[in-house]
Structures are given as C-alpha cells and as structure tokens.
Design a protein around this motif. Structure first.
Motif, PDB file in Angstrom:
ATOM      1  N   ARG A 142       8.825  -3.940 -15.021  1.00 48.71           N
ATOM      2  CA  ARG A 142       9.677  -2.780 -15.290  1.00 48.71           C
ATOM      3  C   ARG A 142       9.885  -2.038 -13.972  1.00 48.71           C
ATOM      4  NH1 ARG A 142       6.966   1.472 -18.936  1.00 48.71           N
ATOM      5  NH2 ARG A 142       6.807  -0.389 -20.267  1.00 48.71           N
ATOM      6  N   ALA A 162       6.571  10.167 -15.095  1.00 51.85           N
ATOM      7  CA  ALA A 162       5.333   9.622 -15.674  1.00 51.85           C
ATOM      8  C   ALA A 162       5.600   8.875 -16.973  1.00 51.85           C
ATOM      9  CB  ALA A 162       4.318  10.734 -15.904  1.00 51.85           C
ATOM     10  N   GLY A 163       6.550   9.346 -17.758  1.00 50.13           N
ATOM     11  CA  GLY A 163       6.870   8.695 -19.017  1.00 50.13           C
ATOM     12  C   GLY A 163       7.435   7.301 -18.843  1.00 50.13           C
ATOM     13  N   LEU A 186       6.179   5.052 -17.135  1.00 53.80           N
ATOM     14  CA  LEU A 186       5.096   4.117 -16.838  1.00 53.80           C
ATOM     15  C   LEU A 186       4.250   3.772 -18.058  1.00 53.80           C
ATOM     16  CD1 LEU A 186       3.874   5.755 -13.502  1.00 53.80           C
ATOM     17  CD2 LEU A 186       5.685   4.065 -13.823  1.00 53.80           C
ATOM     18  N   ASP A 187       4.624   4.231 -19.227  1.00 51.27           N
ATOM     19  CA  ASP A 187       3.832   3.981 -20.430  1.00 51.27           C
ATOM     20  C   ASP A 187       3.765   2.479 -20.740  1.00 51.27           C
ATOM     21  OD1 ASP A 187       3.430   6.658 -20.736  1.00 51.27           O
ATOM     22  OD2 ASP A 187       5.024   6.941 -22.219  1.00 51.27           O
ATOM     23  N   GLY A 188       2.569   2.038 -21.185  1.00 50.46           N
ATOM     24  CA  GLY A 188       2.406   0.674 -21.671  1.00 50.46           C
ATOM     25  C   GLY A 188       2.209  -0.381 -20.609  1.00 50.46           C
ATOM     26  N   ASP A 203       0.093  -2.564 -17.638  1.00 48.42           N
ATOM     27  CA  ASP A 203      -1.259  -3.010 -17.306  1.00 48.42           C
ATOM     28  C   ASP A 203      -1.598  -2.741 -15.844  1.00 48.42           C
ATOM     29  OD1 ASP A 203      -1.746  -4.261 -19.892  1.00 48.42           O
ATOM     30  OD2 ASP A 203      -0.321  -5.807 -19.247  1.00 48.42           O
ATOM     31  N   TRP A 210      -1.394   8.381 -13.548  1.00 45.22           N
ATOM     32  CA  TRP A 210      -1.280   7.235 -14.457  1.00 45.22           C
ATOM     33  C   TRP A 210      -2.584   6.443 -14.459  1.00 45.22           C
ATOM     34  CZ3 TRP A 210      -1.827   2.050 -13.331  1.00 45.22           C
ATOM     35  CH2 TRP A 210      -1.485   1.149 -14.356  1.00 45.22           C
ATOM     36  N   ARG A 264      -5.346   8.250 -16.365  1.00 48.27           N
ATOM     37  CA  ARG A 264      -5.093   8.283 -17.802  1.00 48.27           C
ATOM     38  C   ARG A 264      -5.284   6.921 -18.445  1.00 48.27           C
ATOM     39  NH1 ARG A 264      -0.283   9.769 -17.420  1.00 48.27           N
ATOM     40  NH2 ARG A 264       0.850   7.901 -18.039  1.00 48.27           N
ATOM     41  N   ARG A 265      -4.867   5.862 -17.765  1.00 48.10           N
ATOM     42  CA  ARG A 265      -4.921   4.516 -18.319  1.00 48.10           C
ATOM     43  C   ARG A 265      -6.205   3.774 -17.971  1.00 48.10           C
ATOM     44  NH1 ARG A 265      -1.882   1.699 -21.805  1.00 48.10           N
ATOM     45  NH2 ARG A 265      -1.992  -0.123 -20.435  1.00 48.10           N
TER      46      ARG A 265
END
Length: 388
Positions: free
Chosen positions: A37, A76-77, A79-81, A83, A101, A104-105
């Motif tokens: 992405r 920031a949104g 980058l959701d999901g 690895d 990020w 949080r992850r």
C-alpha cells in the motif's frame, strides 16, 4: 504480508525517491503473498503517475501548514492493517507517524534515508535538522528495526550519525532498456544534427554542482566553443537556480551551447537519454543516483563525482570519476570529449552490462523482500544486513 510504503511525495517532480519507488514497489507487489500500500502526501508538483502504480492501493493526504514538514491529520489512518512499514525520506511528519504506528501496532518499521544523512545534506539547513533530530527524527531513526543504505558510503554516513541499528545495504535499481526504439525528443530538433549531446538529468539545485560544470565547459574551447559538444540540462528548477545557471553560461560566453530542455518523464525521459551521447552528474551529494543507472541502461558513458556513490562505474570502465571542482571537471570533460565514438560506445556498453548484472529491479526487489521476511521473523538475517 502487508507492507506499507510511506513517502513524503510520489509526484514525478519529487526526484529520485519517487522514481525509485516507481520501480521497486511494482517489482515486489505480488498478492496475496506480498501486498503493498502506498501512502504519501499531496504535492504541488502534481499527482503520482497512475500508470506506474497500476493495481497497487494508494492513499494520498492533503498537507496543512508548511509543505517542508508535511503535516497531514489523516496520515496515520492510512497505515491501518499493515504488518510492516517502510519509510522513505527524513525530516517530515511521516517520521512522527511511523513511530506512533510502531508503538500502537508493536510492529517493525524500516527507514530509507536516501542520502539525507550524508554530511553535505546534514550541513544544508543544519540548525533546522538539529532541532528536528532532538524533537522527533532522532527517536524515529533509533527506533527503526533496520535502516536501509543504498551503498557503503551511506552506511558509513549512518554510523557517523551515531546510529547502531542493523543496516541493510541494497542499491537502487533500474529498468532494462533491451534495445527499445525511441523517436527523437522534441528538443533535439532545435540543435544542430551533428552536435554531440552531453546530458544532465535531475533537479536543478545547487547541490548538483552545475555552476562548476558550466565553468569547466567554458574552458573546453575546442569541443564546446566550436559547437561540437552541447550541454542539455533536463530537469525542474528549484529556488530559481536555473536563472543563475543561465546567467553563468552567458557570462562565460557559452549561452548558445547550454540548453535547458525542461523536465523529462516517462517515454520523454527515455527518448532524451537515447538521444544523448554522454551523461554527466557533477554532484556534491547523492544517495545513489537513479539518473546514472538510467544513463547506463541506455548505454551512455558517464562522467560523475565520487559523491555519486557508484565506484563500480570507474572500476568497470563505465564512467570517468572527477571531483566537483572546476579544474577536475575540466580535465574530465577534456578526457571524455577526447574519446573516439567507438571508445565512448564501449564505455556505455560496459555500463549497460553493469546494470544488467547488479541493478535491475527484480534483483533489488528480491533482496529487499529477504529483509522484510527477516524483520517479520519469517526468515534468516540476509547477508546484506550489517550489524553495528
């Protein structure tokens, strides 16, 4: 594996970073095993070229405030999901977002400085970079699971900055030309058909060393003042530097031998490279210049400085090495102009062979994927990764 590519700009005019990503990411994007992405910032230089990113999800965010920092509230949104996150470039809000990020992850990220830790680059705007390092960039760099150097010189610059992270050393790549045919570019018809073309391709920026190149050209009376060789400067102006160069060429009496042909992208860039007889990059500072690799791919002999970080070129007889000073450039230009057509062709052929063996995108992509696997605990540490 879902990998995010975070970059300050993806526009055609964003320079070498965007150009590198347009080659690297499509070479790695192979769903469902590898899903990429692209996340970036909207740029006044224009939108990303849609053709280069066909089939790869992309999210571009509007900037609020100074473009040099690149604050984007929704970044920031995007980058959701993911690895793994791969950050390209420094000194922007994207560095802050990457740290947040990762916390949080509880996931790793890799950082590619793209030459932005080179001594010349650090010295340019030094006080601003000291503040940025103290505020956010130092933590961002230290928190990276791995840093990416394009060459041994950049690895040394990373260590000189005081960073002890693992560093993978992987060069940029380039697409092979493979004997493709190109029509003459529009600018070529305005020049004498028998003139030899020395091409510069890139940003028109002080760090590229173009004032000294013009000064050196003015000393090459037999080749330049006779009109046998012309300099074509292909690129986009930054900060009015082109006007300074035009004035310098006029003052040196070679304004009619130096041609500013504007930015060249896509097929136009390929046609411009194909129409040239030699390539020059007199830069003070580079990561690993895409333009030199592209010149070699098109079979051009190259004149470049050691700061281009491609010692393979002179070592394999594909380039002449000069310092960015006027005297050294003058000597290098005289040597280049003194070669026969056959000798320049042979030098360019060696450059094309060098690209084919070391710098094609499939080769580079496989090495980067090995690093990604290692960072995600799915493979052994690759040989390209250097530990402190």
């Amino acid at each position: 594996m879902k990998v995010g590519i975070l970059a300050g700009s993806l526009a055609d005019r964003a320079g070498g970073v965007a150009e590198a990503l347009r080659g690297l990411v499509p070479a790695m994007h192979r769903p469902p095993d590898w899903e990429f992405r692209i996340v970036g910032l909207r740029d006044a230089g224009g939108p990303p070229s849609a053709e280069a990113w066909t089939g790869i999800p992309m999210r571009i965010f509007d900037v609020r405030g100074p473009r040099s920092f690149g604050y984007a509230g929704g970044l920031a949104g995007g980058l959701d999901g993911l690895d793994l996150l791969h950050v390209h470039g420094l000194w922007m809000y994207s560095s802050v977002v990457a740290q947040r990020w990762a916390r949080r992850r509880a996931a790793p990220y890799i950082v590619s400085p793209h030459g932005m830790l080179d001594a010349w680059a650090i010295g340019n705007g030094r006080w601003k970079k000291r503040l940025a390092t103290a505020w956010y960039e130092g933590e961002h760099l230290r928190g990276s699971a791995c840093l990416h150097a394009l060459c041994a010189a950049e690895l040394q610059a990373i260590r000189d900055f005081g960073l002890v992270n693992p560093v993978c050393v992987i060069p940029n790549g380039v697409a092979e030309v493979n004997g493709a045919a190109f029509l003459p570019p529009a600018w070529r018809g305005a020049l004498p058909p028998d003139a030899k073309i020395l091409l510069y391709l890139g940003r028109i920026h002080p760090k590229k060393g173009l004032p000294n190149l013009i000064g050196a050209l003015a000393r090459c009376d037999a080749a330049v003042r006779s009109g046998r060789w012309r300099l074509a400067v292909a690129g986009w102006d930054q900060g009015g530097h082109q006007a300074e160069l035009e004035a310098a060429a006029a003052a040196a009496g070679i304004a009619d031998r130096v041609h500013f042909i504007g930015p060249q992208f896509g097929r136009d860039k390929d046609a411009t490279l194909h129409a040239a007889d030699a390539f020059v990059l007199p830069s003070y500072s580079e990561g690993l210049p895409m333009a030199v690799l592209e010149a070699w791919a098109h079979g051009l002999p190259v004149l470049m400085t050691p700061q281009c970080n491609l010692p393979e070129g002179p070592a394999h007889g594909a380039a002449l090495s000069v310092d960015p000073a006027v005297d050294s450039l003058t000597a290098g230009l005289s040597a280049l102009f003194g070669l026969s057509d056959d000798e320049r062709t042979a030098m360019g052929r060696r450059g094309a062979e060098l690209v084919a063996h070391r710098f094609t995108w499939p080769v580079v992509a496989r090495r980067m994927q090995d690093v990604y696997r290692w960072l995600l605990g799915r493979g052994d540490r690759p040989d390209c990764v250097e530990l402190a």
